[in-house]
Design a protein around this motif. Structure first.
Motif, PDB file in Angstrom:
ATOM      1  N   SER A 227      15.294  11.533  43.780  1.00 38.35           N
ATOM      2  CA  SER A 227      13.877  11.512  44.118  1.00 38.35           C
ATOM      3  C   SER A 227      13.655  10.501  45.226  1.00 38.35           C
ATOM      4  O   SER A 227      14.506   9.640  45.496  1.00 38.35           O
ATOM      5  CB  SER A 227      13.051  11.129  42.891  1.00 38.35           C
ATOM      6  OG  SER A 227      13.323   9.781  42.519  1.00 38.35           O
ATOM      7  N   SER A 228      12.507  10.581  45.891  1.00 35.69           N
ATOM      8  CA  SER A 228      12.210   9.617  46.962  1.00 35.69           C
ATOM      9  C   SER A 228      12.131   8.203  46.399  1.00 35.69           C
ATOM     10  O   SER A 228      12.483   7.237  47.091  1.00 35.69           O
ATOM     11  CB  SER A 228      10.907   9.990  47.673  1.00 35.69           C
ATOM     12  OG  SER A 228       9.837  10.085  46.758  1.00 35.69           O
ATOM     13  N   ASP A 229      11.680   8.052  45.149  1.00 38.47           N
ATOM     14  CA  ASP A 229      11.631   6.718  44.529  1.00 38.47           C
ATOM     15  C   ASP A 229      13.033   6.155  44.345  1.00 38.47           C
ATOM     16  O   ASP A 229      13.284   4.967  44.631  1.00 38.47           O
ATOM     17  CB  ASP A 229      10.924   6.790  43.174  1.00 38.47           C
ATOM     18  CG  ASP A 229       9.426   7.007  43.299  1.00 38.47           C
ATOM     19  OD1 ASP A 229       8.880   6.747  44.393  1.00 38.47           O
ATOM     20  OD2 ASP A 229       8.796   7.439  42.311  1.00 38.47           O
ATOM     21  N   GLN A 232      14.437   5.147  47.772  1.00 34.69           N
ATOM     22  CA  GLN A 232      13.895   3.893  48.279  1.00 34.69           C
ATOM     23  C   GLN A 232      14.452   2.696  47.516  1.00 34.69           C
ATOM     24  O   GLN A 232      14.682   1.632  48.105  1.00 34.69           O
ATOM     25  CB  GLN A 232      12.373   3.924  48.184  1.00 34.69           C
ATOM     26  CG  GLN A 232      11.748   4.920  49.160  1.00 34.69           C
ATOM     27  CD  GLN A 232      10.242   5.010  49.030  1.00 34.69           C
ATOM     28  OE1 GLN A 232       9.514   4.089  49.401  1.00 34.69           O
ATOM     29  NE2 GLN A 232       9.754   6.127  48.495  1.00 34.69           N
ATOM     30  N   SER A 253      15.045  13.497  48.357  1.00 30.61           N
ATOM     31  CA  SER A 253      13.729  13.984  48.773  1.00 30.61           C
ATOM     32  C   SER A 253      13.116  13.016  49.774  1.00 30.61           C
ATOM     33  O   SER A 253      13.090  11.804  49.545  1.00 30.61           O
ATOM     34  CB  SER A 253      12.800  14.111  47.557  1.00 30.61           C
ATOM     35  OG  SER A 253      13.269  15.069  46.651  1.00 30.61           O
ATOM     36  N   CYS A 254      12.599  13.570  50.881  1.00 27.25           N
ATOM     37  CA  CYS A 254      11.951  12.763  51.908  1.00 27.25           C
ATOM     38  C   CYS A 254      10.605  13.378  52.288  1.00 27.25           C
ATOM     39  O   CYS A 254      10.433  14.600  52.209  1.00 27.25           O
ATOM     40  CB  CYS A 254      12.826  12.657  53.162  1.00 27.25           C
ATOM     41  SG  CYS A 254      14.382  11.780  52.896  1.00 27.25           S
ATOM     42  N   HIS A 255       9.689  12.503  52.721  1.00 27.47           N
ATOM     43  CA  HIS A 255       8.356  12.954  53.102  1.00 27.47           C
ATOM     44  C   HIS A 255       7.909  12.361  54.437  1.00 27.47           C
ATOM     45  O   HIS A 255       6.786  12.639  54.880  1.00 27.47           O
ATOM     46  CB  HIS A 255       7.342  12.577  52.019  1.00 27.47           C
ATOM     47  CG  HIS A 255       7.767  12.977  50.635  1.00 27.47           C
ATOM     48  ND1 HIS A 255       7.736  14.282  50.202  1.00 27.47           N
ATOM     49  CD2 HIS A 255       8.261  12.246  49.606  1.00 27.47           C
ATOM     50  CE1 HIS A 255       8.188  14.343  48.956  1.00 27.47           C
ATOM     51  NE2 HIS A 255       8.511  13.117  48.580  1.00 27.47           N
ATOM     52  N   GLN A 259      11.463   7.573  55.381  1.00 21.54           N
ATOM     53  CA  GLN A 259      12.341   7.966  54.283  1.00 21.54           C
ATOM     54  C   GLN A 259      13.587   8.695  54.787  1.00 21.54           C
ATOM     55  O   GLN A 259      14.665   8.555  54.198  1.00 21.54           O
ATOM     56  CB  GLN A 259      11.568   8.828  53.279  1.00 21.54           C
ATOM     57  CG  GLN A 259      10.516   8.044  52.513  1.00 21.54           C
ATOM     58  CD  GLN A 259       9.736   8.895  51.534  1.00 21.54           C
ATOM     59  OE1 GLN A 259       9.923  10.112  51.454  1.00 21.54           O
ATOM     60  NE2 GLN A 259       8.841   8.268  50.777  1.00 21.54           N
ATOM     61  N   ALA A 263      17.383   7.644  53.996  1.00 19.73           N
ATOM     62  CA  ALA A 263      18.421   8.576  53.534  1.00 19.73           C
ATOM     63  C   ALA A 263      19.688   8.426  54.355  1.00 19.73           C
ATOM     64  O   ALA A 263      20.801   8.475  53.822  1.00 19.73           O
ATOM     65  CB  ALA A 263      17.897  10.002  53.601  1.00 19.73           C
ATOM     66  N   ILE A 271      18.925  16.411  52.942  1.00 14.42           N
ATOM     67  CA  ILE A 271      17.615  16.030  52.421  1.00 14.42           C
ATOM     68  C   ILE A 271      16.709  17.261  52.322  1.00 14.42           C
ATOM     69  O   ILE A 271      16.939  18.274  52.988  1.00 14.42           O
ATOM     70  CB  ILE A 271      16.905  14.980  53.301  1.00 14.42           C
ATOM     71  CG1 ILE A 271      16.654  15.526  54.718  1.00 14.42           C
ATOM     72  CG2 ILE A 271      17.706  13.683  53.348  1.00 14.42           C
ATOM     73  CD1 ILE A 271      15.785  14.628  55.588  1.00 14.42           C
TER      74      ILE A 271
END
Length: 334
Positions: A227-229, A232, A253-255, A259, A263, A271
């Protein structure tokens, strides 16, 4: 920083589905390693034109542009030079390929690709060739009606696995190349049990578990997605996920561009980037749109899946703008 050298290269496939590799001269930069044929894009020349010219000069073949498509763009910085690899997949050509400059050539099966050594900048190309193009992500199935006295019994787990299994079977029929198990609402032990059952039942497709590196290593899972969390958190700790993960494929996951850069620092292999379009599940989240997706894809050397409001109808668009393909939930339900 040194001047960026623009190179057009190709993953060339013959009618038997074999991939062509060329061996670099030992006196060249990164010499003695295998590569994907191609050469420099001259000033004022398009990448397509350069590819056509270079492959005729190097291999004596004429590629069919109608049977060629973008594979990946790879910006890469060596200590002594920087390159931008504009890579295409060529599925049809005329002529018999041979090393017109004396370079050894070899046709291989795609499954043999991991056995060959390439320049560092070519690693994303290898990944792009081996990764699937369409990932189906599991929806969230409620467990409330299945629990017995608040506990997940064996029969409840079997019924839950059947729910996920029906989605997976339908997604495969609808064109999914791989399945991502995303069930963050469930206990880790239940997720692992689901993953194990799905991996055993659907051996013809990779099953990706959306989980932590620690859980994946303990269970010896070969493919996971962060996950992005979690991404990070690894970046804040200065950890390299690729070094920590014992399996084959590590995604995230990136947004945003920030991010994506995280990655790359963490060392993932691919991603997802979202949301590309509006989604019913996140109506208040502004979508990136295809223009911004394209811009962000051009900023990274990683294979990128379009996620959010997309389906198989969008896979050609995603690939055309430099993406690896698409990942979707509802897009595989119909």
């Amino acid at each position: 920083m040194s001047k960026l050298i623009h190179v057009a290269a190709a993953a060339i496939f013959n009618e038997s589905g074999e991939l062509l590799l060329a061996l670099r001269n030992s006196k060249q930069h990164q010499g003695g390693l295998w590569e994907f044929p191609g050469g420099k894009v001259e000033p004022g020349e398009s990448a397509h034109d350069a590819l056509t010219r270079e492959l005729h000069e190097e291999l004596g073949i004429t590629i069919d542009l109608a049977a060629s498509r973008p594979l990946i763009q790879v910006p890469y910085h060596y200590p002594d030079k920087s390159v931008l690899l504009d890579v295409f997949r060529v599925n049809r050509f005329s002529g018999d390929a041979y090393g017109r400059e004396g370079q050894p050539l070899k046709w291989i099966r795609l499954s043999e690709l991991p056995n060959y050594q390439f320049p560092a900048a070519n690693k994303p190309i290898v990944n792009a060739l081996l990764l699937p193009n369409a990932i189906a992500i599991t929806p969230e199935y409620s467990t409330e009606a299945l629990l017995e006295d608040g506990q997940m019994s064996e029969s409840c787990l079997t019924e839950l696995a059947d729910q996920y299994g029906r989605f997976v079977a339908q997604a495969m029929l609808n064109g999914a190349d791989a399945i991502m198990l995303r069930a963050k609402h469930l206990d880790n032990s239940v997720q692992l049990a689901l993953y194990t059952q799905l991996a055993e039942r659907f051996k013809s497709r990779p099953i990706i578990w959306n989980t932590s590196i620690e859980a994946a290593n303990e269970a010896k899972v070969p493919v996971i997605h962060l996950s992005s969390d979690r991404l990070q958190q690894l970046d804040r700790q200065g950890l390299n996920g690729r070094d920590l993960f014992s399996g084959r494929w590590l995604g995230a996951s990136c947004h945003s561009l920030e991010q994506i850069q995280q990655a790359e620092r963490v060392g993932v292999d691919y991603i997802t980037l979202s949301p590309v379009q509006q989604t019913p599940s996140h109506p208040d989240t502004a979508p990136l749109g295809w223009d911004e997706f394209t811009r962000l894809v051009s900023q990274t050397r990683l294979p990128v899946y379009a996620l959010g409001g997309v389906s198989l109808d969008n896979i050609d668009t995603a690939i055309h703008v430099g993406g690896q393909g698409i990942a979707a939930i509802s897009g595989f339900r119909c």
